[in-house]
Design an enzyme around this catalytic site. Structure first.
Site, PDB file in Angstrom:
ATOM      1  N   GLN A 203      25.201 -20.657 -12.915  1.00 44.11           N
ATOM      2  CA  GLN A 203      26.087 -19.823 -12.124  1.00 44.11           C
ATOM      3  C   GLN A 203      27.432 -20.476 -11.830  1.00 44.11           C
ATOM      4  O   GLN A 203      28.411 -19.779 -11.546  1.00 44.11           O
ATOM      5  CB  GLN A 203      25.388 -19.418 -10.828  1.00 44.11           C
ATOM      6  CG  GLN A 203      24.197 -18.491 -11.074  1.00 44.11           C
ATOM      7  CD  GLN A 203      23.482 -18.113  -9.802  1.00 44.11           C
ATOM      8  OE1 GLN A 203      22.533 -18.775  -9.410  1.00 44.11           O
ATOM      9  NE2 GLN A 203      23.906 -17.046  -9.158  1.00 44.11           N
TER      10      GLN A 203
ATOM     11  N   HIS B 215      16.002 -22.560 -12.913  1.00 47.53           N
ATOM     12  CA  HIS B 215      16.657 -21.543 -12.085  1.00 47.53           C
ATOM     13  C   HIS B 215      17.144 -20.427 -13.009  1.00 47.53           C
ATOM     14  O   HIS B 215      18.333 -20.301 -13.283  1.00 47.53           O
ATOM     15  CB  HIS B 215      17.806 -22.156 -11.285  1.00 47.53           C
ATOM     16  CG  HIS B 215      18.237 -21.301 -10.130  1.00 47.53           C
ATOM     17  ND1 HIS B 215      18.315 -21.767  -8.832  1.00 47.53           N
ATOM     18  CD2 HIS B 215      18.617 -19.996 -10.060  1.00 47.53           C
ATOM     19  CE1 HIS B 215      18.720 -20.800  -8.031  1.00 47.53           C
ATOM     20  NE2 HIS B 215      18.918 -19.720  -8.760  1.00 47.53           N
TER      21      HIS B 215
ATOM     22  N   ASN C  44      12.567 -21.629  -9.467  1.00 44.62           N
ATOM     23  CA  ASN C  44      13.241 -20.760  -8.509  1.00 44.62           C
ATOM     24  C   ASN C  44      12.800 -19.313  -8.693  1.00 44.62           C
ATOM     25  O   ASN C  44      12.840 -18.777  -9.797  1.00 44.62           O
ATOM     26  CB  ASN C  44      14.758 -20.833  -8.707  1.00 44.62           C
ATOM     27  CG  ASN C  44      15.496 -19.900  -7.753  1.00 44.62           C
ATOM     28  OD1 ASN C  44      15.581 -20.158  -6.557  1.00 44.62           O
ATOM     29  ND2 ASN C  44      15.986 -18.774  -8.273  1.00 44.62           N
ATOM     30  N   GLU C  45      12.351 -18.711  -7.607  1.00 42.75           N
ATOM     31  CA  GLU C  45      12.025 -17.289  -7.559  1.00 42.75           C
ATOM     32  C   GLU C  45      11.267 -16.794  -8.794  1.00 42.75           C
ATOM     33  O   GLU C  45      11.752 -15.965  -9.558  1.00 42.75           O
ATOM     34  CB  GLU C  45      13.298 -16.459  -7.372  1.00 42.75           C
ATOM     35  CG  GLU C  45      14.020 -16.763  -6.078  1.00 42.75           C
ATOM     36  CD  GLU C  45      15.188 -15.831  -5.795  1.00 42.75           C
ATOM     37  OE1 GLU C  45      15.589 -15.732  -4.629  1.00 42.75           O
ATOM     38  OE2 GLU C  45      15.710 -15.200  -6.751  1.00 42.75           O
TER      39      GLU C  45
END
Length: 431
Positions: free
Chosen positions: A21, A115, A159-160
């Protein structure tokens, strides 16, 4: 008239990012390939990011100026292993320097291994559906801990996992862009659980064998939202229950207890035990579930409370519901009594009109949790910098720090300066 409250001096405050990101410049990543076929909003590309890979020294100085005590970041697998079996000395050197500079600045790194992104070679093999997915990822984990484990003692494996599996194989937002593939959702969920359990053991093993300093802590970052039925309709209640089970519960039981639950699987593939030293919670919003006669929707469709005003929504239209962070933390604590890190909590707010209040209101809920004996130890605000919000592109502005994408100039928002004072003093003004 304002009312203030204090947070414990040992409660750590910081912010979070993810490599894809913000870094930019990586052509070996599956999100770059996703960008090339126009799957990112507004035709944008991960190749830009916020140019953090080249500006990390400047960014760490900025973290320090904003009194950040801890920083959650991820390492990009495709920078470490750009081609299968080919390990990058440059990638290792880069991340080692980043970790060293964070530590020298007095900022504790928490490092995420997965991620949402992966090397394109891994994606082309079938990604997390590949028969070799677990083995491929475990080689990356082994390499990473051996090369960075002397500097980093705290690791977040995945992550998630629920958002990743859903958005990749159910909603089609993330590569490979599958829609409604429930079998893939379950298989990917199982593989993510397996790599977490194996990684938990391996990270502890390597750091102990090599005598690396610092207490080893391994956990994961779980996206926990508030799910509530829209009304008393039986299908609204059923749909809410099923969605909660498949989106929240099977991952929590798998990652924490090592238990595969139906329909993901059965039993304890790595034995019974607890496979987290902390539970990371990413909390953003509440979703209400309205009755639906479509079994494909699990008999209910999520919606934002129609009674909520625009002033109580963020730029993406999500409800701002601070009480939810209190509820999800209690849910995890009451069951497991494990330390909790708020690994993400933030708001897209381009005009910076709601972010300060958002932070204060959520920290107030954490103060209530602490008073109730819930062991919340960290708060990582999402995000340190404006960034690529995955398929939504660069439009949503989550950053404490504004990024001018034309020049890549950084400018802390007013809310960042207010948060910096909270980080410095642990004193919060509740207006």
């Amino acid at each position: 008239m304002s009312k203030s409250f204090e947070l414990p001096k040992d409660f750590l405050l910081g912010s979070a990012t993810a490599a894809t990101q913000i870094e930019g410049g990586d052509i070996y990543n599956n999100w770059y390939a996703w960008s090339l076929i126009g799957k990112v909003g507004n035709g944008e590309s991960s190749i830009t990011g916020a140019d953090h890979y080249r500006r990390y020294v400047e960014d760490i100085e900025l973290l320090s100026q904003l009194h950040q005590e801890c920083y959650r970041m991820s390492i990009e697998w495709s920078r470490i292993e750009p081609r299968q079996g080919e390990w990058s000395a440059e990638g290792v050197e880069h991340y080692r320097d980043e970790f060293q500079r964070l530590i020298q600045a007095g900022i504790k790194p928490l490092v995420t291994l997965h991620h949402f992104s992966c090397p394109q070679w891994f994606q082309e093999k079938g990604g997390w559906l590949s028969k070799n997915a677990v083995d491929d990822f475990m080689r990356f984990v082994d390499f990473s801990i051996k090369n960075f484990g002397d500097l980093v003692s705290e690791w977040c494996t995945i992550n998630e996992p629920n958002v990743f599996a859903n958005d990749s194989y159910m909603d089609g937002k993330y590569p490979p862009g599958s829609h409604g593939d429930i079998a893939a959702y379950m298989k990917v969920t199982k593989n993510l659980i397996l790599v977490h359990l194996k990684s938990y053991k391996l990270i502890h093993k390597i750091r102990k064998e090599k005598g690396f300093e610092g207490e080893t802590k391994v956990g994961f970052a779980h996206h926990l939202a508030i799910f509530e039925p829209f009304n008393s309709h039986p299908l609204a209640k059923l749909g809410c229950f099923l969605s909660d089970y498949l989106f929240h519960e099977i991952h929590m039981k798998g990652f924490v207890e090592g238990k595969l639950c139906f329909p993901v699987g059965f039993g304890y593939p790595e034995g019974k035990g607890i496979f987290c030293d902390f539970i990371g919670i990413n909390y953003y919003s509440r979703h209400l579930f309205k009755a639906s006669y479509n079994p494909g929707n699990l008999f209910a469709t999520p919606l934002v409370d129609p009674s909520v005003s625009d002033s109580e929504k963020n730029d993406l239209g999500w409800e701002i519901y601070p009480e939810g962070i209190h509820k999800v933390c209690h849910r995890a604590w009451d069951k497991y009594k494990l330390p909790i890190y708020i690994t993400e909590n933030g708001i897209p707010d381009e005009k910076d009109e709601k972010r300060e209040k958002y932070i204060v209101d959520h920290l107030y809920q954490i103060k209530l949790l602490l008073d109730e004996g819930v062991k919340v130890e960290r708060y990582y605000h999402w995000s340190f910098l404006d960034n690529l919000e995955w398929n939504d592109g660069y439009g949503p502005r989550f950053g404490l720090v504004e990024v001018d994408y034309a020049t890549m100039k950084r400018k802390p928002r007013l809310s960042a300066l207010r948060y910096a004072e909270i980080c410095r003093t642990k004193r919060v003004e509740k207006r």
